[in-house]
Structure formats: structure tokens, C-alpha cells
Design a protein around this motif. Sequence first.
Motif, PDB file in Angstrom:
ATOM      1  N   ASP A   1      41.313  -2.799  14.677  1.00 39.78           N
ATOM      2  CA  ASP A   1      40.336  -2.064  13.858  1.00 39.78           C
ATOM      3  C   ASP A   1      38.970  -2.034  14.535  1.00 39.78           C
ATOM      4  O   ASP A   1      38.285  -1.008  14.526  1.00 39.78           O
ATOM      5  N   LYS A   2      38.572  -3.133  15.114  1.00 40.12           N
ATOM      6  CA  LYS A   2      37.289  -3.160  15.811  1.00 40.12           C
ATOM      7  C   LYS A   2      37.293  -2.237  17.022  1.00 40.12           C
ATOM      8  O   LYS A   2      36.309  -1.571  17.310  1.00 40.12           O
ATOM      9  N   GLN A   3      38.436  -2.228  17.726  1.00 38.72           N
ATOM     10  CA  GLN A   3      38.518  -1.344  18.885  1.00 38.72           C
ATOM     11  C   GLN A   3      38.476   0.119  18.477  1.00 38.72           C
ATOM     12  O   GLN A   3      37.944   0.964  19.191  1.00 38.72           O
TER      13      GLN A   3
ATOM     14  N   ALA B   1      34.832   0.941  17.548  1.00 36.72           N
ATOM     15  CA  ALA B   1      33.852   0.746  18.618  1.00 36.72           C
ATOM     16  C   ALA B   1      33.291   2.065  19.147  1.00 36.72           C
ATOM     17  O   ALA B   1      32.071   2.192  19.326  1.00 36.72           O
TER      18      ALA B   1
ATOM     19  N   ARG C   1      41.475  -6.984  15.426  1.00 35.95           N
ATOM     20  CA  ARG C   1      40.980  -6.586  16.739  1.00 35.95           C
ATOM     21  C   ARG C   1      41.195  -5.094  16.975  1.00 35.95           C
ATOM     22  O   ARG C   1      40.342  -4.394  17.522  1.00 35.95           O
TER      23      ARG C   1
END
Length: 257
Positions: free
Chosen positions: A28-30, A33, A26
Motif C-alpha cells: 500500500d505504501k509503495q 508513494a 508495504r
Amino acid sequence: MSNDKPMNGQHRPNSILDQLELPRARKDKQRLAPLRTAWRESWEEGGFLYQRWEELFQARHAGWHEIAVWIKTAGLLAGISLIVMMVDTAGDIASAALKSLSAAPASNADDGTGLLGTVDHPIRVFLADQAAHLAVAPAALYAFWQLAGVLSLIGGFFGNAGARIAWTLWGLTSLAMIWSAAPTGGRAAATGLAALMWALASIFALRGLTLRPIVHNHPPQFQPQFNPALHLHATLAPAPARDDSDEEPDNIHPLQR
């Protein structure tokens, strides 16, 4: 206790490790983004990459002054890099050609009649005497002399002005070397024979060259016509009113129009 059991020859991952990996994914995705959002917005209408793509697309049909500055800069840098690479490659080729020519044995030219040897031998002797005072091998000087003559002959045949100047200087220096190094008794004959050979080769090197000025008699497309005219503007004053009180002879009348 760990309740890992082999399943199909593989161990099932621990549930604690799974719980640690989910927050990490999560995060890493943030982190990515904002990058994804910036990439998406740059390709939207009005974005940075969208405008650059439009400028690149319009450059095919636009003139030099209408092309974007960054495209001109990139093209100039690419052109300069290509020219540098070509010059470097040409230098390597010329260096290899000189080395191959200088490595050839410096034997006297023999065409069966001795004409070429009469012209070639004095040049070899002159270059060998001069190379003794220089940091260059006689074979390298002779190879450069040959290469200069061949290149100026080919360039002059195709009408290059610089090559024709080089051909003229090459022939004059060759005649000077032959006159200086030829035996005293046959100096005039060797120089004259070299001059005739040089003149025959100049038929190809100086092809189309003329000393007469070229005059182009082309009638002008537009010939202005001059029609001189003289325009006179005369202003006539009205005749004064006649006064019966004035005593004037009857035979005098004012000019009226």
C-alpha cells in the motif's frame, strides 16, 4: 498448534497473520508513494498547483485582462449559476403571489364612496367576459392586472424606463376596458374618473420625467487658438556685373538689396 492465550480479556493476534499484514502494508505504501511524490512536486516552485495558487493570489490586484483564463471561466460559471438560481426563485415568488391573489375572493371594491367600485367593477366584468373564451380563471386575470400595475408603479417611481412604459400601457388598457364594460349611460363618467385617478398615480410613477430636451451648455475645457499668418519667401537674384562695353544710360541702375 496455536499458542494464542487471552491477555487482559483479549486474544493475542496470530504471528502468521502479522506476517501476512506486513507485506500488504508495504504494498500500500509503495502504491501511494507516486501520488505523494506528485503531490509534493506540484506544490514546489514551478509546479502545477503552485502556479495556480500564484495566479489566484495575483488575481486580487490584476485587471480583467491579466486574470488567468481558468479563473475567468470559473467566475462566469458561478455567476451564471447564481443568476439562474435567482431567476428560478423570482419565478417561484411571482407564481406564489399570483396564486395568492387569484385565490382571494373577487368581491367588489368598496371604499365607502363607490369611486373605486365605479372604476374596478367594469374591469372585473371585462376580464370575466374575456376569461370565458380563454383557458384561465377570471380571478387569475384580475390578479395579473393588479400585479402589473403595482410593479410598474414601483418601478416607475425609481426611474426605470421599462416600468414607465409598462405603466403607460397599463393605464391605457385599463381605460379601454372601463370604456368597453361600463354601462352606456355612465361610460364617459367612469372612464374620465379612471383617467383622473391614473393621472394622479402617474405623479409618482413618472416622477422627474420631462418632455423638454435637456441641453448641457458646458464650455469646452480647451479652446484652440488660430492665428492665421501669411509667410512670403522671396528670392533676390544677385545684380549682374556691369560691363563697360555695354552702352547703357547713366540714369538706369539695377535694383539691389
